[in-house]
Design a protein around this motif. Structure first.
Motif, PDB file in Angstrom:
ATOM      1  N   TRP A 416      -6.574  21.710  10.861  1.00 32.15           N
ATOM      2  CA  TRP A 416      -6.019  22.255   9.620  1.00 32.15           C
ATOM      3  C   TRP A 416      -5.027  21.292   8.966  1.00 32.15           C
ATOM      4  O   TRP A 416      -4.976  21.162   7.755  1.00 32.15           O
ATOM      5  N   ASP A 417      -4.240  20.598   9.805  1.00 33.21           N
ATOM      6  CA  ASP A 417      -3.225  19.725   9.229  1.00 33.21           C
ATOM      7  C   ASP A 417      -3.236  18.309   9.802  1.00 33.21           C
ATOM      8  O   ASP A 417      -2.280  17.557   9.633  1.00 33.21           O
ATOM      9  N   ASN A 418      -4.341  17.917  10.447  1.00 34.02           N
ATOM     10  CA  ASN A 418      -4.478  16.561  10.961  1.00 34.02           C
ATOM     11  C   ASN A 418      -5.622  15.837  10.272  1.00 34.02           C
ATOM     12  O   ASN A 418      -6.515  16.452   9.705  1.00 34.02           O
ATOM     13  N   GLY A 419      -5.595  14.506  10.352  1.00 31.10           N
ATOM     14  CA  GLY A 419      -6.644  13.712   9.733  1.00 31.10           C
ATOM     15  C   GLY A 419      -6.360  13.494   8.253  1.00 31.10           C
ATOM     16  O   GLY A 419      -5.216  13.506   7.802  1.00 31.10           O
ATOM     17  N   LEU A 420      -7.426  13.330   7.475  1.00 30.11           N
ATOM     18  CA  LEU A 420      -7.279  12.941   6.070  1.00 30.11           C
ATOM     19  C   LEU A 420      -6.682  14.029   5.194  1.00 30.11           C
ATOM     20  O   LEU A 420      -6.270  13.751   4.060  1.00 30.11           O
ATOM     21  N   ILE A 421      -6.610  15.248   5.703  1.00 27.72           N
ATOM     22  CA  ILE A 421      -5.960  16.310   4.931  1.00 27.72           C
ATOM     23  C   ILE A 421      -4.501  15.956   4.650  1.00 27.72           C
ATOM     24  O   ILE A 421      -3.903  16.435   3.680  1.00 27.72           O
ATOM     25  N   PRO A 553     -10.590  17.371   1.746  1.00 27.97           N
ATOM     26  CA  PRO A 553     -11.377  16.695   2.787  1.00 27.97           C
ATOM     27  C   PRO A 553     -12.248  17.663   3.576  1.00 27.97           C
ATOM     28  O   PRO A 553     -11.846  18.796   3.874  1.00 27.97           O
ATOM     29  N   GLU A 554     -13.429  17.190   3.901  1.00 29.61           N
ATOM     30  CA  GLU A 554     -14.355  17.943   4.757  1.00 29.61           C
ATOM     31  C   GLU A 554     -14.835  17.028   5.879  1.00 29.61           C
ATOM     32  O   GLU A 554     -15.198  15.877   5.626  1.00 29.61           O
ATOM     33  N   ASN A 555     -14.806  17.569   7.091  1.00 32.41           N
ATOM     34  CA  ASN A 555     -15.278  16.805   8.254  1.00 32.41           C
ATOM     35  C   ASN A 555     -14.587  15.436   8.358  1.00 32.41           C
ATOM     36  O   ASN A 555     -15.213  14.431   8.703  1.00 32.41           O
TER      37      ASN A 555
END
Length: 625
Positions: A416-421, A553-555
């Motif tokens: 939910w709050d990690n990665g490209l988000i 962002p998705e996936n």
């Protein structure tokens, strides 16, 4: 005999007169030890000039000035060795003024003072903006162009390249000799960490503890060398940014042992260091004590905190900044520890500079990780307006984005709050800023972790980072050496480890990364990508001042567009450890009638009709056609 006696008497009178002249001249030289600013310029918008005269008991003299110049104010402090004389330069032409200092109505000594001619169109100089790429250099660690100035007899710390935290000998000449390298990288602007004299016993190489703010440190070169650096850069259509420090000087600054006034520096009964919690400045619940310690506490024991609430100090720093702009033909400022000083005083300081130079850009170091805290400090902020405050500071450094870069690209598995988000959420807060184009975006600098170390020297993650900086809103900044894969472990080796010498900057270096032939295969991979990306960026107005539309962002993939009426750029990120295929129909709003996009790095054309496939940990920048 009479003729001989008369001749002897004449000789005696001549030598007596000569002796008196010499004594008078010596007295004048001894009486005035410093004049600051050392000279000024005719035709400035603000005609009031405050000149500081420093010398033994100079305050006992009555000052006057030639050419019918109006003295608007003479201020004496509790220290008799200072005299602050404010004159009106309105309508004065470039000329040489003469200040007379009288004692009991007799002129004791005089002091010449020059008003110089300004450069043509000086007030309207163009500054750096979102069409630029800024290259950050720590001069002592970049290149040693003149080994003869590595040490200086008048300064304590000598050159010692064997000491990781010592002076290594990089200088202004080294920067001048490598301007073509910097330009070939795609950089259009250079920000050097401070170059003014720093006479600290240790660690003086960073030069943030300045001991004379009107003098370039002799281990870097001379004032004239700094002027020459600007001139050489301007020949190549490059811009020079000075790192200016308003919050503090160094403990060895010449005023420390003979302060103009007790309130020149902020002082407590016992040494008090700032707590660095600058949230208190905007905190409506903050105690007065917490605010006082934040603003008036010293940054570190070796950096006395300047009291900008003192009008003499505020005027001194304002004039010093303007003097450097005019004298060295500067194109902008980066201001260190911007919000550690009194906020009203800093607003006045910035306003005074931009009044003289309406296009002049100033970016402040607001090292905070909350968009509201950052946006508060940008000129015309709606957040600041809540309490009727306007910082007058044109630009701020995007520390929120910087902190996300170091983590997001290391997160292969989104949540939910990690990665490209993290990037999406960062830009979703842009509504807080008055001017999103005028924000400095960066992944690292001379105080932070090195990204190549953070990414464990993963070239793919470096490319993702540079692609982001080159294509989002704002002014991208790159830290020297990262473009050839340089790193450094701050946790293990301290600041010195993230400020290592650029290979090839010193005679005898086995690896010379300044030249294509001298780079290792790995260094070339970093450099070639960076150079191609940022040289392309020079040519595309869509990523300079275009609008931005981004998609959730998705996936762990992220897509955004930068566009003007004439150009559209599509940027696609895949932050996964595996290849990803992205359906394009979701982006019809921005793809519109475009059929294909050409990758600015590889030249490969992508069909936009249905889907795009990206390699693991990769990004593409497409010019839509």
């Amino acid at each position: 005999m009479n003729i001989q006696k008369r001749t002897l008497n004449l000789n005696h009178s001549f030598y007596t007169l000569l002796l008196l002249v010499l004594l008078f001249s010596a007295s004048a030289k001894a009486q005035i030890q410093k004049v600051e600013p050392p000279f000024w310029y005719a035709g400035m918008k603000n005609p009031e000039l405050q000149i500081m005269f420093y010398g033994k008991n100079i305050a006992q003299y009555e000052a006057s000035v030639s050419n019918n110049v109006v003295i608007k104010n003479i201020e004496k402090t509790e220290n008799p060795n200072y005299l602050f004389v404010t004159i009106d330069t309105q309508n004065l032409k470039a000329s040489e003024l003469v200040f007379s200092f009288k004692n009991k109505n007799k002129v004791a000594f005089t002091q010449k003072y020059s008003l110089k001619e300004r450069r043509a169109n000086s007030a309207n100089r163009k500054s750096y903006d979102a069409s630029d790429m800024m290259y950050l250099i720590m001069p002592d660690r970049f290149a040693n162009g003149n080994p003869k100035n590595d040490s200086n007899a008048a300064l304590t710390e000598k050159g010692n390249r064997q000491d990781p935290s010592g002076r290594h000998g990089g200088d202004i000449e080294g920067i001048i000799k490598n301007l073509d390298y910097i330009s070939s990288l795609g950089a259009t602007t250079i920000w050097n960490t401070p170059l003014c004299e720093d006479n600290d016993k240790q660690h003086s190489y960073h030069t943030y503890g300045q001991s004379d703010v009107y003098k370039i440190d002799p281990r870097y070169g001379t004032n004239e060398d700094y002027v020459r650096l600007a001139a050489e850069m301007h020949k190549k259509n490059m811009k020079l940014v000075m790192d200016y420090v308003t919050n503090h000087w160094g403990i060895t600054h010449w005023m420390i042992n003979d302060m103009p006034t007790k309130t020149w520096f902020n002082q407590f009964d016992t040494f008090t260091q700032t707590h660095h919690r600058r949230e208190v400045i905007t905190d409506i619940h903050a105690s007065k004590l917490d605010k006082e310690v934040c603003i008036d506490g010293w940054f570190v024991p070796s950096m006395p905190d300047l009291n900008l609430r003192n009008p003499l100090v505020a005027k001194y720093l304002t004039q010093n900044a303007i003097w450097w702009i005019e004298y060295a033909d500067l194109d902008g400022f980066r201001v260190d520890t911007y919000n550690y000083s009194d906020q009203t005083a800093m607003a006045n300081w910035a306003k005074s500079i931009t009044n003289e130079y309406p296009n002049f850009n100033i970016v402040g170091e607001i090292w905070m990780h909350n968009q509201a805290n950052l946006a508060y400090w940008q000129k015309d902020s709606k957040i600041g307006a809540i309490e009727n405050y306007n910082s007058n500071l044109p630009s701020v450094m995007d520390f929120t984005l910087q902190s996300q870069i170091g983590s997001a690209f290391n997160e292969n598995e989104p949540s939910w709050d990690n990665g490209l988000i993290k990037f999406y959420n960062n830009f979703a807060m842009d509504f807080l800023y008055p001017n999103t184009n005028n924000i400095l975006v960066f992944a690292e600098n001379h105080d932070t972790d090195r990204i190549n170390h953070t990414f464990k020297y993963d070239l793919a993650k470096y490319k993702l980072t540079m692609t982001l900086l080159a294509t989002v809103r704002g002014i991208p900044q790159v830290y020297y050496g990262s473009e050839i894969g340089m790193g450094g472990d701050k946790g293990k080796g301290g600041d010195a480890d993230i400020r290592q010498d650029f290979p090839g900057g010193w005679a005898g270096d086995k690896n010379n990364a300044f030249t294509a032939a001298g780079r290792t295969t790995e260094q070339a991979k970093y450099f070639d990508f960076t150079s191609k990306l940022f040289n392309w960026r020079k040519t595309n107005e869509a990523v300079h001042f275009g609008k931005m539309t981004h998609y959730i962002p998705e996936n762990n993939t992220y897509v955004y567009f930068r566009y003007t009426d004439a150009k559209t750029v599509m940027v696609v990120f895949n932050n996964n450890a595996t290849a990803q295929t992205i359906k394009t129909n979701r982006f019809k709003e921005n793809i519109k009638n475009f059929k294909s996009g050409k990758d600015v790095i590889t030249g490969k054309t992508f069909d936009l009709a249905s889907e795009i496939t990206l390699e693991p940990k990769s990004a593409i920048v497409l010019e839509l056609e």
